[in-house]
Scaffold this motif. Structure first.
Motif, PDB file in Angstrom:
ATOM      1  N   THR A  18       0.832  -1.199   0.000  1.00  0.00           N
ATOM      2  CA  THR A  18       0.000   0.000   0.000  1.00  0.00           C
ATOM      3  C   THR A  18       0.873   1.259   0.000  1.00  0.00           C
ATOM      4  O   THR A  18       2.047   1.211   0.346  1.00  0.00           O
ATOM      5  CB  THR A  18      -0.898  -0.029   1.254  1.00  0.00           C
ATOM      6  OG1 THR A  18      -1.497  -1.332   1.333  1.00  0.00           O
ATOM      7  CG2 THR A  18      -1.999   1.009   1.191  1.00  0.00           C
ATOM      8  N   ARG A  19       0.276   2.367  -0.385  1.00  0.00           N
ATOM      9  CA  ARG A  19       1.001   3.636  -0.363  1.00  0.00           C
ATOM     10  C   ARG A  19       0.827   4.329   0.995  1.00  0.00           C
ATOM     11  O   ARG A  19      -0.268   4.344   1.557  1.00  0.00           O
ATOM     12  CB  ARG A  19       0.469   4.535  -1.476  1.00  0.00           C
ATOM     13  CG  ARG A  19       0.833   5.990  -1.327  1.00  0.00           C
ATOM     14  CD  ARG A  19       0.380   6.795  -2.499  1.00  0.00           C
ATOM     15  NE  ARG A  19       1.283   6.558  -3.615  1.00  0.00           N
ATOM     16  CZ  ARG A  19       1.338   7.333  -4.689  1.00  0.00           C
ATOM     17  NH1 ARG A  19       0.532   8.364  -4.806  1.00  0.00           N
ATOM     18  NH2 ARG A  19       2.165   7.062  -5.649  1.00  0.00           N
ATOM     19  N   TYR A  20       1.907   4.893   1.498  1.00  0.00           N
ATOM     20  CA  TYR A  20       1.866   5.597   2.775  1.00  0.00           C
ATOM     21  C   TYR A  20       2.633   6.916   2.690  1.00  0.00           C
ATOM     22  O   TYR A  20       3.543   7.063   1.875  1.00  0.00           O
ATOM     23  CB  TYR A  20       2.510   4.759   3.894  1.00  0.00           C
ATOM     24  CG  TYR A  20       1.884   3.411   4.069  1.00  0.00           C
ATOM     25  CD1 TYR A  20       0.684   3.262   4.756  1.00  0.00           C
ATOM     26  CD2 TYR A  20       2.480   2.279   3.529  1.00  0.00           C
ATOM     27  CE1 TYR A  20       0.094   2.017   4.902  1.00  0.00           C
ATOM     28  CE2 TYR A  20       1.903   1.025   3.665  1.00  0.00           C
ATOM     29  CZ  TYR A  20       0.712   0.894   4.353  1.00  0.00           C
ATOM     30  OH  TYR A  20       0.132  -0.321   4.490  1.00  0.00           O
ATOM     31  N   LEU A  21       2.279   7.813   3.603  1.00  0.00           N
ATOM     32  CA  LEU A  21       3.108   8.991   3.826  1.00  0.00           C
ATOM     33  C   LEU A  21       4.167   8.631   4.873  1.00  0.00           C
ATOM     34  O   LEU A  21       3.950   7.750   5.692  1.00  0.00           O
ATOM     35  CB  LEU A  21       2.272  10.161   4.368  1.00  0.00           C
ATOM     36  CG  LEU A  21       1.003  10.584   3.623  1.00  0.00           C
ATOM     37  CD1 LEU A  21       0.323  11.729   4.371  1.00  0.00           C
ATOM     38  CD2 LEU A  21       1.336  11.003   2.202  1.00  0.00           C
ATOM     39  N   ILE A  22       5.287   9.336   4.841  1.00  0.00           N
ATOM     40  CA  ILE A  22       6.247   9.212   5.937  1.00  0.00           C
ATOM     41  C   ILE A  22       6.818  10.600   6.221  1.00  0.00           C
ATOM     42  O   ILE A  22       7.186  11.332   5.291  1.00  0.00           O
ATOM     43  CB  ILE A  22       7.368   8.179   5.639  1.00  0.00           C
ATOM     44  CG1 ILE A  22       8.442   8.208   6.739  1.00  0.00           C
ATOM     45  CG2 ILE A  22       8.002   8.395   4.263  1.00  0.00           C
ATOM     46  CD1 ILE A  22       9.483   7.088   6.626  1.00  0.00           C
ATOM     47  N   GLY A  23       6.834  10.977   7.494  1.00  0.00           N
ATOM     48  CA  GLY A  23       7.392  12.272   7.885  1.00  0.00           C
ATOM     49  C   GLY A  23       8.902  12.146   8.051  1.00  0.00           C
ATOM     50  O   GLY A  23       9.358  11.323   8.834  1.00  0.00           O
ATOM     51  N   VAL A  24       9.663  12.924   7.290  1.00  0.00           N
ATOM     52  CA  VAL A  24      11.127  12.844   7.366  1.00  0.00           C
ATOM     53  C   VAL A  24      11.697  14.245   7.603  1.00  0.00           C
ATOM     54  O   VAL A  24      11.594  15.119   6.739  1.00  0.00           O
ATOM     55  CB  VAL A  24      11.727  12.230   6.076  1.00  0.00           C
ATOM     56  CG1 VAL A  24      13.258  12.182   6.176  1.00  0.00           C
ATOM     57  CG2 VAL A  24      11.178  10.831   5.830  1.00  0.00           C
TER      58      VAL A  24
END
Lengths: 344, 344
Positions: A18-24
């Protein structure tokens, strides 16, 4: 080289396809999380970076660093896919499609101005700006789950900070493995796969894999209280009570988080703008407090802490004749008969 | 002269006419509690003092001091009653009857030997000896409610100590305003009227009323950890985070205690010696932990902490093939099919 002990629920509840956001941020923790997720087969990520503009050029350099980092992983994945069948497994890599790549989503905020305007600490303003940015990206990219790199030491520090500031039990359970948050009409699911991983272990991971990161990036918005807690209070407690202190607090924080989930079972998902004082009065005390807290938050009341909840509870108490109490920003909480409501 | 802010529930739930036990060490706190209770019209008290034999002659002097103290209140009450009508109210004092007097019940224990024999800290052994003594008096005098003088600072210290030691959430709620405890087949109701009163306020009360007390009596069985917490850690936290720290921790501890009462609603009062693993598995995590904890305690398992509970939970987990885990004192917890039971 040891992988990070990410939560065992991760791949079950959040499958890698699945597609996810990630905070970097570009700091050590988020760089390690991104690397570990790619390694675990998460190849469909949107890297979100908010430039807080708190440290001038250095902040811009953070943003460039994260852009390059995302680009590097993107090329690496595309390269793996084009290189043909894996020599070890004989399987052909997946083709680079739009659904199988690392994207980069930058954003900017002027946190200092926001903090001054809303009369918040820099730490709180930075957090609010970040979540607003995440929600915006989530809406635009139609992707409502975000990975954040908070780790075990963050959990312990947040727990202690909220305890010493008197944030109540919901405050103590502020950092959960999986939680949802409604920000400007967007429901965001926040997943923290590293809550069981200690800072030391992340250091080791980053060192063994020779990952580059921006030294100060993830700490740039730490408040002085949190810094003192990290650098002075916790080491002091460990000196006096032994090295298990951190682990013991971590356990308690984890248990309290799960109990928060238990209490959630008894609370409605949505509220109307009027609360029934009589029904409220009949609930056990622990639920009364949580019901009021959740309702007040749903009515966008800020800084819902112990004192406010107790004042609200006193309105509900039949014996008490006071039928009005002040809320922040010149609003009032009022009871008329059975009804509890907010006046602006 | 200001009275102590005793809990508002006190006279409602525990009317002054009834007979109660009160634990009096001779230290400042219990001397103040006894004085305040007599002042509030509690005239039917059995003063319980356990000589711990921890400080030789000094311990004997504590016991004599408490005997004399009880005797003084007894004479005072008898005197008031015989002096005839109160000149202010015109009311006649109650007659001194067997049901209207202050009694004294002394006891002795060799705490050091007990601690060595049971491999406990002095602090724990002293506490166990005290409760066993209270239970004995309760049974003999047919009076099952005891007042204890724990105050707000005790609550904060116990909370922090249990947090740093990892005692789990039930440990965090160890000191409640009203709780019950089963000791050697005696159900004891423990009431702590001073949980909302700070040490400073007790000092002031004792000073204003010129009450005599034994300087070290109530601290004689403090462990070194608690002492360091009181004298070093809490002042340090106050220096860094401001003077509200104590109050903030107090609030959290109070809320958690009430939540403990909420969880109790979901647990059975009594258990059989077999626990149903399948039913347990279907409960929310927070209840699983509490159910196991309460059951293990009811089976007289000692030192039920986080680790033990988690090992017990892993037996319940169907996926896990391990069906046995060690308990203290060479006992074992075992699962066979749906049944969880203890082998000696």
């Amino acid at each position: 080289m040891k992988p990070l002990k990410v939560s065992s629920r991760l791949s079950r509840d959040f499958p890698p396809e699945t597609r996810y956001l990630i905070g970097v941020s570009g700091g050590r923790d988020s760089v390690a999380l991104l690397d570990q997720l790619v390694d675990l087969g998460y190849r469909n990520l949107i890297v979100c970076h908010l430039n807080h503009h708190l440290r001038g050029r250095s902040s811009d350099a953070d943003a460039r660093f994260v852009r390059n980092l995302a680009e590097r992983y993107r090329r690496e994945i595309a390269g793996q896919a084009q290189r043909g069948p894996n020599p070890r497994t004989g399987k052909r890599g997946a083709r680079p499609t739009r659904n199988r790549r690392i994207d980069f989503e930058p954003g900017t905020a002027t946190v200092r101005a926001l903090a001054a305007k809303k009369k918040m600490s820099i730490e709180t303003a930075a957090r609010e700006a970040r979540y607003a940015f995440f929600a915006k990206v989530a809406k635009r990219r139609k992707c409502h789950t975000i990975f954040l790199a908070h780790h075990a030491d963050d959990l312990v520090e947040t727990f202690l900070l909220n305890l010493l500031r008197g944030a109540g039990t919901t405050g103590l359970a502020a950092m959960r493995e999986v939680s949802t948050r409604r920000i400007e009409h967007v429901d965001l699911t926040i997943v923290r796969p590293l809550l069981g991983v200690w800072r030391d272990e992340i250091d080791l991971y980053v060192c063994e894999r020779r990952l580059k990161f921006r030294e100060d990036a993830s700490n740039k918005d730490l408040g002085p209280a949190r810094n003192r807690l990290r650098c002075r209070v916790i080491p002091y407690l460990e000196k006096i009570f032994g090295r298990n202190v951190r682990r013991n607090i971590w356990r308690t924080a984890t248990i309290l988080s799960e109990e928060e989930n238990f209490f959630e079972l008894f609370l409605p998902e949505k509220f109307s703008d009027v609360l029934d004082a009589k029904l409220l009065r009949e609930l056990p005390l622990a639920l009364q407090r949580r019901m009021l807290s959740k309702w007040l938050r749903s009515e966008k009341v800020r800084d819902v802490g112990f004192d406010l909840i107790e004042r609200a509870r006193s309105l509900v108490d039949q014996v008490n004749r006071v039928a009005k109490t002040n809320l922040p920003r010149d609003r009032h909480l009022r009871r008329r008969g059975r009804e509890l409501f907010i006046e602006s």
